[in-house]
Design a protein around this motif. Structure first.
Motif, PDB file in Angstrom:
ATOM      1  N   MET A   1      -2.161  -3.021  -2.976  1.00 42.43           N
ATOM      2  CA  MET A   1      -1.213  -2.526  -1.982  1.00 42.43           C
ATOM      3  C   MET A   1      -0.200  -1.617  -2.652  1.00 42.43           C
ATOM      4  SD  MET A   1       1.332  -4.667   0.597  1.00 42.43           S
ATOM      5  CE  MET A   1       2.343  -5.347  -0.721  1.00 42.43           C
ATOM      6  N   MET A   2       0.305  -0.662  -1.898  1.00 41.39           N
ATOM      7  CA  MET A   2       1.390   0.194  -2.372  1.00 41.39           C
ATOM      8  C   MET A   2       2.469   0.264  -1.305  1.00 41.39           C
ATOM      9  SD  MET A   2       1.535   4.306  -3.224  1.00 41.39           S
ATOM     10  CE  MET A   2       0.833   4.247  -4.879  1.00 41.39           C
ATOM     11  N   LYS A   3       3.728   0.128  -1.742  1.00 41.11           N
ATOM     12  CA  LYS A   3       4.875   0.349  -0.866  1.00 41.11           C
ATOM     13  C   LYS A   3       5.642   1.576  -1.347  1.00 41.11           C
ATOM     14  CE  LYS A   3       5.979  -4.118   1.175  1.00 41.11           C
ATOM     15  NZ  LYS A   3       7.049  -5.128   1.380  1.00 41.11           N
ATOM     16  N   SER A   4       6.311   2.237  -0.414  1.00 38.52           N
ATOM     17  CA  SER A   4       7.032   3.473  -0.728  1.00 38.52           C
ATOM     18  C   SER A   4       8.338   3.526   0.037  1.00 38.52           C
ATOM     19  CB  SER A   4       6.167   4.686  -0.367  1.00 38.52           C
ATOM     20  OG  SER A   4       6.841   5.905  -0.619  1.00 38.52           O
ATOM     21  N   ASN A   5       9.245   4.363  -0.446  1.00 40.47           N
ATOM     22  CA  ASN A   5      10.459   4.637   0.335  1.00 40.47           C
ATOM     23  C   ASN A   5      10.169   5.586   1.487  1.00 40.47           C
ATOM     24  OD1 ASN A   5      10.127   6.829  -1.633  1.00 40.47           O
ATOM     25  ND2 ASN A   5      12.135   7.557  -0.956  1.00 40.47           N
TER      26      ASN A   5
ATOM     27  N   PRO B   1      24.451   4.143  -5.949  1.00 46.67           N
ATOM     28  CA  PRO B   1      23.690   3.912  -4.708  1.00 46.67           C
ATOM     29  C   PRO B   1      22.349   3.243  -4.974  1.00 46.67           C
ATOM     30  CG  PRO B   1      24.643   6.111  -4.727  1.00 46.67           C
ATOM     31  CD  PRO B   1      24.881   5.550  -6.095  1.00 46.67           C
ATOM     32  N   THR B   2      21.994   2.322  -4.099  1.00 46.60           N
ATOM     33  CA  THR B   2      20.740   1.574  -4.216  1.00 46.60           C
ATOM     34  C   THR B   2      19.846   1.898  -3.030  1.00 46.60           C
ATOM     35  OG1 THR B   2      21.884  -0.224  -5.365  1.00 46.60           O
ATOM     36  CG2 THR B   2      19.715  -0.720  -4.447  1.00 46.60           C
ATOM     37  N   TYR B   3      18.569   2.111  -3.309  1.00 49.83           N
ATOM     38  CA  TYR B   3      17.580   2.441  -2.283  1.00 49.83           C
ATOM     39  C   TYR B   3      16.454   1.411  -2.315  1.00 49.83           C
ATOM     40  CZ  TYR B   3      20.085   6.886  -2.686  1.00 49.83           C
ATOM     41  OH  TYR B   3      21.059   7.855  -2.743  1.00 49.83           O
ATOM     42  N   SER B   4      15.575   1.464  -1.334  1.00 52.99           N
ATOM     43  CA  SER B   4      14.465   0.512  -1.286  1.00 52.99           C
ATOM     44  C   SER B   4      13.161   1.214  -0.944  1.00 52.99           C
ATOM     45  CB  SER B   4      14.736  -0.593  -0.264  1.00 52.99           C
ATOM     46  OG  SER B   4      14.730  -0.065   1.059  1.00 52.99           O
ATOM     47  N   SER B   5      12.049   0.513  -1.187  1.00 50.61           N
ATOM     48  CA  SER B   5      10.708   1.018  -0.867  1.00 50.61           C
ATOM     49  C   SER B   5       9.984  -0.044  -0.041  1.00 50.61           C
ATOM     50  CB  SER B   5       9.928   1.330  -2.155  1.00 50.61           C
ATOM     51  OG  SER B   5      10.532   2.382  -2.864  1.00 50.61           O
ATOM     52  N   PRO B   6      10.240  -0.094   1.267  1.00 54.35           N
ATOM     53  CA  PRO B   6       9.695  -1.168   2.099  1.00 54.35           C
ATOM     54  C   PRO B   6       8.425  -0.837   2.874  1.00 54.35           C
ATOM     55  CG  PRO B   6      11.406  -0.039   3.315  1.00 54.35           C
ATOM     56  CD  PRO B   6      11.243   0.701   2.003  1.00 54.35           C
TER      57      PRO B   6
ATOM     58  N   PRO C   1      18.546  -2.836   0.833  1.00 52.71           N
ATOM     59  CA  PRO C   1      19.209  -1.651   1.411  1.00 52.71           C
ATOM     60  C   PRO C   1      18.181  -0.838   2.173  1.00 52.71           C
ATOM     61  CG  PRO C   1      18.793  -1.340  -0.935  1.00 52.71           C
ATOM     62  CD  PRO C   1      18.471  -2.773  -0.635  1.00 52.71           C
ATOM     63  N   PRO C   2      18.634  -0.016   3.096  1.00 51.46           N
ATOM     64  CA  PRO C   2      17.685   0.789   3.872  1.00 51.46           C
ATOM     65  C   PRO C   2      17.019   1.838   3.000  1.00 51.46           C
ATOM     66  CG  PRO C   2      19.939   1.458   4.324  1.00 51.46           C
ATOM     67  CD  PRO C   2      20.026   0.227   3.488  1.00 51.46           C
ATOM     68  N   PRO C   3      15.789   2.223   3.342  1.00 49.60           N
ATOM     69  CA  PRO C   3      15.135   3.298   2.597  1.00 49.60           C
ATOM     70  C   PRO C   3      15.787   4.632   2.927  1.00 49.60           C
ATOM     71  CG  PRO C   3      13.822   2.706   4.485  1.00 49.60           C
ATOM     72  CD  PRO C   3      14.962   1.719   4.442  1.00 49.60           C
ATOM     73  N   ALA C   4      15.561   5.609   2.091  1.00 50.24           N
ATOM     74  CA  ALA C   4      16.123   6.939   2.341  1.00 50.24           C
ATOM     75  C   ALA C   4      15.107   7.988   1.932  1.00 50.24           C
ATOM     76  CB  ALA C   4      17.423   7.125   1.566  1.00 50.24           C
TER      77      ALA C   4
ATOM     78  N   GLY D   1      23.219  19.934  -7.799  1.00 58.04           N
ATOM     79  CA  GLY D   1      22.754  20.519  -6.548  1.00 58.04           C
ATOM     80  C   GLY D   1      21.270  20.815  -6.503  1.00 58.04           C
ATOM     81  N   LEU D   2      20.570  20.689  -7.632  1.00 55.43           N
ATOM     82  CA  LEU D   2      19.129  20.931  -7.645  1.00 55.43           C
ATOM     83  C   LEU D   2      18.421  19.902  -6.759  1.00 55.43           C
ATOM     84  CD1 LEU D   2      16.638  22.422  -8.882  1.00 55.43           C
ATOM     85  CD2 LEU D   2      16.618  20.631 -10.643  1.00 55.43           C
ATOM     86  N   VAL D   3      17.465  20.362  -5.971  1.00 54.93           N
ATOM     87  CA  VAL D   3      16.690  19.475  -5.096  1.00 54.93           C
ATOM     88  C   VAL D   3      15.226  19.534  -5.511  1.00 54.93           C
ATOM     89  CG1 VAL D   3      15.975  18.969  -2.733  1.00 54.93           C
ATOM     90  CG2 VAL D   3      18.278  19.847  -3.175  1.00 54.93           C
ATOM     91  N   ILE D   4      14.661  18.373  -5.806  1.00 56.86           N
ATOM     92  CA  ILE D   4      13.240  18.274  -6.117  1.00 56.86           C
ATOM     93  C   ILE D   4      12.623  17.229  -5.188  1.00 56.86           C
ATOM     94  CG2 ILE D   4      13.559  18.948  -8.533  1.00 56.86           C
ATOM     95  CD1 ILE D   4      13.291  16.027  -9.329  1.00 56.86           C
ATOM     96  N   GLY D   5      11.293  17.149  -5.169  1.00 54.32           N
ATOM     97  CA  GLY D   5      10.618  16.148  -4.344  1.00 54.32           C
ATOM     98  C   GLY D   5      10.516  14.830  -5.084  1.00 54.32           C
ATOM     99  N   LEU D   6      10.663  13.719  -4.356  1.00 54.83           N
ATOM    100  CA  LEU D   6      10.559  12.402  -4.986  1.00 54.83           C
ATOM    101  C   LEU D   6      10.103  11.352  -3.981  1.00 54.83           C
ATOM    102  CD1 LEU D   6      11.135  10.464  -7.435  1.00 54.83           C
ATOM    103  CD2 LEU D   6      13.378  10.080  -6.375  1.00 54.83           C
ATOM    104  N   ALA D   7       9.102  10.575  -4.376  1.00 51.61           N
ATOM    105  CA  ALA D   7       8.729   9.346  -3.677  1.00 51.61           C
ATOM    106  C   ALA D   7       8.684   8.240  -4.723  1.00 51.61           C
ATOM    107  CB  ALA D   7       7.381   9.482  -2.989  1.00 51.61           C
TER     108      ALA D   7
END
Length: 324
Positions: A302-306, A135-140, A107-110, A280-286
């Motif tokens: 190596m490190m990959k991230s969204n 929902p599914t996310y990715s870290s490419p 799936p596309p990263p977000a 509705g709370l918004v926090i930071g996330l990687a």
């Protein structure tokens, strides 16, 4: 007998051959023809260049790609000092991945992730069956490479997040052809692992710097044999460093190997992040994935991230998580 010299100039007067004279109109015709030919050649060259520009895609220079990777940073070492590992060679083409990622497309990263609220908590056992259609996310995105990286991209990861009043939940499906994890505690980032960077008070930040409301959680699947899964928590301090958290945590981690990687599941108590959750709370996330392809060695290759622009010391580059 003497003769007077001949007057050759007068003798030949009128006898030299006559050269035909070119009419002046022909000269101008020839000049116009040459000018027309020159214009035609220039126009043809311009047309060819335009056609090539329309059919050839823009190319990214290797140096530009290498610079983008070099801007990433490794996980903080346990003493909070800056890592000395540098970026590796340019990114190699992605190889065919093993396991579940060999056929389906990721799936596309977000950058803006949404966590569904659960009515009942999932069992933390490394089984993705309970996660269903969330929902599914990715870290490419490759955001860091160490000196030992050989340029091979053999890592892929998709993941899901959810929450309830007690915990933030994560499940990650990681495809990796070589599993290497021999570390525990604050060194687990030097082996195959999942790493979360969380800004617990994104709205209260005053700039792109680490502060005490920022956390880094390394979630290790263990070695999928006799080294069990584990978690370690780093926390920011006022001087901008990321150090070992001084208080204990209650994070639960489970993992299963699938022959071509692993599935990792975790429950992260909100109290370990100093967060009171609410819709509705918004926090930071990687969401990042560490790769080590050298069994027996402790190295973050190596490190990959969204987040394509993720930087270790800048929480504004970590993306956001909104509680549904």
């Amino acid at each position: 007998m003497s003769h007077s010299p001949s007057d050759w100039d007068n003798a030949w007067q009128g006898l030299e051959p006559q050269q035909p004279r070119q009419p002046r109109g022909g000269y101008w015709i020839a000049l116009a023809a040459a000018a027309f030919l020159l214009v035609a050649v220039v126009a043809l060259g311009y047309y060819v260049l335009q056609q090539r520009g329309a059919t050839e895609p823009d190319l990214t220079l290797p140096g530009e790609e290498a610079t983008a990777v070099a801007e990433g940073e490794a996980t903080a070492p346990p003493d909070g000092a800056a890592t000395t590992e540098s970026a590796g060679p340019g990114i190699a083409p992605t190889v065919t991945l093993p396991g579940a990622f060999a056929t389906p497309q990721l799936p596309p990263p977000a950058s803006d992730v949404v966590a569904a609220r659960l009515d009942s908590p999932p069992a933390i056992d490394g089984d993705a069956a309970e996660w269903g259609a969330l929902p599914t996310y990715s870290s490419p995105h490759i955001v860091f490479t160490g000196n030992g990286w050989d340029g091979t991209d053999d890592l892929a990861a998709s993941w899901q997040v959810a929450w309830d009043d007690d915990n933030l939940y994560l499940i990650a499906n990681v495809a990796d052809d070589i599993h290497a994890q021999s570390q525990t505690g604050n060194q687990t980032f030097r082996g195959d692992s999942v790493e979360l960077q969380i800004d617990a008070d994104r709205a209260g930040d005053f700039g792109p710097t680490i502060s005490p409301d920022d956390f880094q959680l390394t979630l290790s699947p263990g070695n999928l044999a006799d080294l069990p899964p584990s978690a370690f928590r780093f926390q920011g301090v006022a001087d901008g460093s990321m150090l070992d958290a001084t208080t204990p945590h209650s994070i639960i981690v489970a993992a299963r190997g699938d022959g071509g990687g692993y599935v990792l599941e975790a429950a992260i108590p909100w109290r370990d992040l100093g967060v009171t959750p609410s819709p509705g709370l918004v926090i930071g996330l990687a969401v990042n994935v560490n790769d080590n392809d050298r069994p027996g060695s402790a190295v973050q290759e190596m490190m990959k991230s969204n987040m394509a622009g993720r930087r270790f010391g800048d929480p504004t580059t970590w993306g956001t998580l909104t509680l549904q």
